[in-house]
Design a protein around this motif. Structure first.
Motif, PDB file in Angstrom:
ATOM      1  N   GLN A  63       0.838  -1.190   0.000  1.00 35.90           N
ATOM      2  CA  GLN A  63       0.000   0.000   0.000  1.00 35.90           C
ATOM      3  C   GLN A  63       0.879   1.248   0.000  1.00 35.90           C
ATOM      4  O   GLN A  63       2.027   1.208   0.438  1.00 35.90           O
ATOM      5  N   PRO A  64       0.337   2.377  -0.489  1.00 32.77           N
ATOM      6  CA  PRO A  64       1.108   3.623  -0.449  1.00 32.77           C
ATOM      7  C   PRO A  64       1.363   4.049   0.987  1.00 32.77           C
ATOM      8  O   PRO A  64       0.561   3.774   1.886  1.00 32.77           O
ATOM      9  N   LEU A  65       2.458   4.724   1.205  1.00 30.08           N
ATOM     10  CA  LEU A  65       2.867   5.101   2.556  1.00 30.08           C
ATOM     11  C   LEU A  65       1.827   5.965   3.245  1.00 30.08           C
ATOM     12  O   LEU A  65       1.672   5.925   4.470  1.00 30.08           O
ATOM     13  N   GLY A  66       1.090   6.753   2.462  1.00 32.96           N
ATOM     14  CA  GLY A  66       0.069   7.617   3.061  1.00 32.96           C
ATOM     15  C   GLY A  66      -0.979   6.855   3.836  1.00 32.96           C
ATOM     16  O   GLY A  66      -1.557   7.378   4.794  1.00 32.96           O
ATOM     17  N   ASN A  67      -1.244   5.611   3.446  1.00 35.61           N
ATOM     18  CA  ASN A  67      -2.245   4.820   4.167  1.00 35.61           C
ATOM     19  C   ASN A  67      -1.856   4.590   5.621  1.00 35.61           C
ATOM     20  O   ASN A  67      -2.712   4.424   6.494  1.00 35.61           O
ATOM     21  N   LEU A  68      -0.550   4.563   5.893  1.00 30.82           N
ATOM     22  CA  LEU A  68      -0.083   4.324   7.257  1.00 30.82           C
ATOM     23  C   LEU A  68      -0.578   5.408   8.201  1.00 30.82           C
ATOM     24  O   LEU A  68      -0.898   5.135   9.363  1.00 30.82           O
ATOM     25  N   TYR A  69      -0.675   6.633   7.692  1.00 33.17           N
ATOM     26  CA  TYR A  69      -1.102   7.739   8.542  1.00 33.17           C
ATOM     27  C   TYR A  69      -2.595   7.686   8.850  1.00 33.17           C
ATOM     28  O   TYR A  69      -3.076   8.358   9.759  1.00 33.17           O
TER      29      TYR A  69
END
Length: 519
Positions: free
Chosen positions: A74-80
């Motif tokens: 998944q794109p890193l932005g999903n982590l936030y």
């Protein structure tokens, strides 16, 4: 590659789901690795499974045949958006987590197939990294050259080539072990660029001048001498190639012939098998300068359009640089931004399919493109789709907007010397292109060939250092006085008052009388 830093995804992605749809080939391209992948994504809260459907009014569309990411990256932005999650990318890498994804892959690129296979068993994170398709693509191309049959993925192709007794029916299929909470912009974008459709707004701008039935004198006066691109219609209607060159005909004619495909040579039939299956960011592109020698029938079934028959490089005979190519590629293949070699002009005739062209004049470097001071190297986004995603939108506000068009079967585009251009196939395509030198461009070519670093800049010939002297002497023998005459003409032209530039008079064919002003 991450000098721009990472940010949240700011574009929505809409997946269109159809019950029965044929696979579309992906859009990709190759360029310099040392450029950042600046990508603004918006968190994608799902795994993009095959049967899910999201309706968004704006954003990108995934191809209807696009699979979900094979390992759940998944794109890193999903982590936030998942504050309780821990990025399994980091936990699985241990002390190596401080390295960027690009550096991890650079290190893995030093390993062989067996070593990658062993490392894949260490952790789920290493499993994902060692499954990165470009690693296996490089191993195949470096070790077996073009003697391979593509088998759904580069990893499966490597295994079936070197371990033919190993059953890859399930173990090396494109889908594989899915890893939860693995976040990586770099790995995700590689998959994303392979599966995006071209946005309608990337295709709708059409501001090139189109002409049909003009005389050679009109072409020289209005386009070749002022160095302006033009799309010519109807000038190859008499080609046998236009009627014959479909896939079946080409396979029957030269299916066993090996053509240049990227860094290797492949049988044409094997290349078509590859292009039918390929789902990668930068598809291999068949681009062969010796096609006519390999199969004279191909040479006999087309002829140079009347506008381009003065080719002064022909005075060098067999010593002339490479100048003509047959080009075959699936949708998404193409050429990233470049200037044609040796300061030549070019024409490109589409025989099958269609191509999107984006061109910038010599004094305008395209956004996201970074040529070295001496012009020997060019750094730009990894793929064509990446350039469209990140930089195309900015050109809408530029004073000197690019010249754009879609060139369809039966049409020919004239690419003036020094113009930056990008080309992407919108569907499976076949084309012929030739670079040439006319009197309008002779002085530019001679100046280019005698540059101090000509040994690095000149291409398509073994004798780069002496090409200038050979060419100049051959011109003086074949066309005495021509060079001096052209120099005098150029000096007189400089002395005259500057005429209105092309950019002051260019109009957009889609909006009628709309006028660009670039003062």
């Amino acid at each position: 590659m991450s000098s721009y830093g990472r940010s949240l995804l700011s574009q929505t992605i809409k997946r269109k789901t159809k019950t029965k749809t044929k696979t579309k080939t992906k859009t990709k391209l190759k360029t310099n690795k040392n450029v950042s992948r600046k990508q603004d994504f918006i968190a994608i809260n799902t795994h993009l499974e095959h049967n899910e459907e999201e309706e968004e009014e704006e954003g990108f569309n995934l191809k209807s045949s696009a699979p979900s990411h094979s390992h759940g990256v998944q794109p890193l932005g999903n982590l936030y958006f998942n504050p309780g999650s821990i990025n399994s990318r980091n936990t699985g890498l241990g002390n190596l987590q401080i390295l960027s994804d690009e550096l991890v892959l650079e290190i893995l690129g030093l390993l062989g197939g067996t070593q990658l296979g062993v490392l894949a068993t260490v952790s789920k994170s290493f499993y994902v990294f060692t499954s990165h398709e470009p690693l296996w693509r490089n191993l195949v191309l470096d070790n077996v050259k073009g003697r391979f049959l593509y088998n759904r993925s580069w990893k499966a192709t490597y295994i079936s080539t070197f371990c033919p007794s190993f059953d890859i029916s399930s173990s090396a299929r494109p889908s594989g072990l899915r890893v939860r909470d693995f976040y990586s912009d770099y790995l995700f974008q590689s998959w994303l660029c392979a599966n995006l459709e071209m946005k309608p707004e990337w295709l709708e701008r059409d501001n090139i001048i189109r002409k049909r039935g003009i005389s050679v004198d009109d072409f020289v006066t209005n386009f070749e001498e002022p160095n302006k691109p033009v799309l010519l219609e109807g000038c190859i209607d008499n080609w046998d190639a236009l009627e014959k060159w479909d896939r079946d005909y080409l396979v029957n004619l030269c299916g066993d012939v090996e053509f240049a495909v990227g860094p290797v040579k492949m049988r044409l039939e094997d290349y078509f098998s590859y292009s039918d299956q390929v789902k990668e960011e930068r598809p291999l592109y068949l681009f062969d300068p010796k096609f006519a020698e390999k199969n004279p029938t191909l040479d006999s079934e087309y002829e140079v359009p009347v506008y381009f028959r003065e080719d002064l490089f022909s005075v060098l005979g067999n010593e002339r640089p490479d100048y003509r190519w047959i080009i075959i590629g699936p949708a998404g293949s193409g050429s990233s931004f470049h200037i044609d070699p040796n300061s030549t002009s070019a024409w490109n005739a589409v025989i099958r399919g269609s191509k999107k062209w984006v061109l910038f004049p010599p004094d305008v470097v395209p956004p996201g493109v970074h040529p070295s001071p001496d012009g020997a190297d060019v750094a730009c986004p990894v793929s064509i789709i990446e350039w469209f995603m990140n930089f195309y939108g900015a050109t809408k506000d530029w004073k000197k907007r690019p010249v754009e068009c879609i060139c369809k079967a039966g049409e020919v585009i004239f690419v003036p010397n020094g113009w930056w251009h990008l080309v992407i196939n919108l569907e499976d395509s076949v084309a012929i292109t030739q670079n040439y030198v006319s009197r309008s461009n002779l002085l530019n070519v001679l100046d280019f060939l005698k540059k101090p670093n000509a040994n690095e800049l000149v291409s398509g010939t073994r004798d780069r250092t002496n090409l200038h002297e050979k060419f100049k002497k051959a011109i003086e023998v074949s066309f005495p006085g021509t060079i001096e005459e052209l120099r005098l003409k150029a000096e007189l032209k400089k002395a005259k008052q500057k005429k209105t530039s092309f950019w002051d008079s260019a109009t957009d064919s889609k909006v009628g009388a709309f006028k660009f002003s670039f003062k």
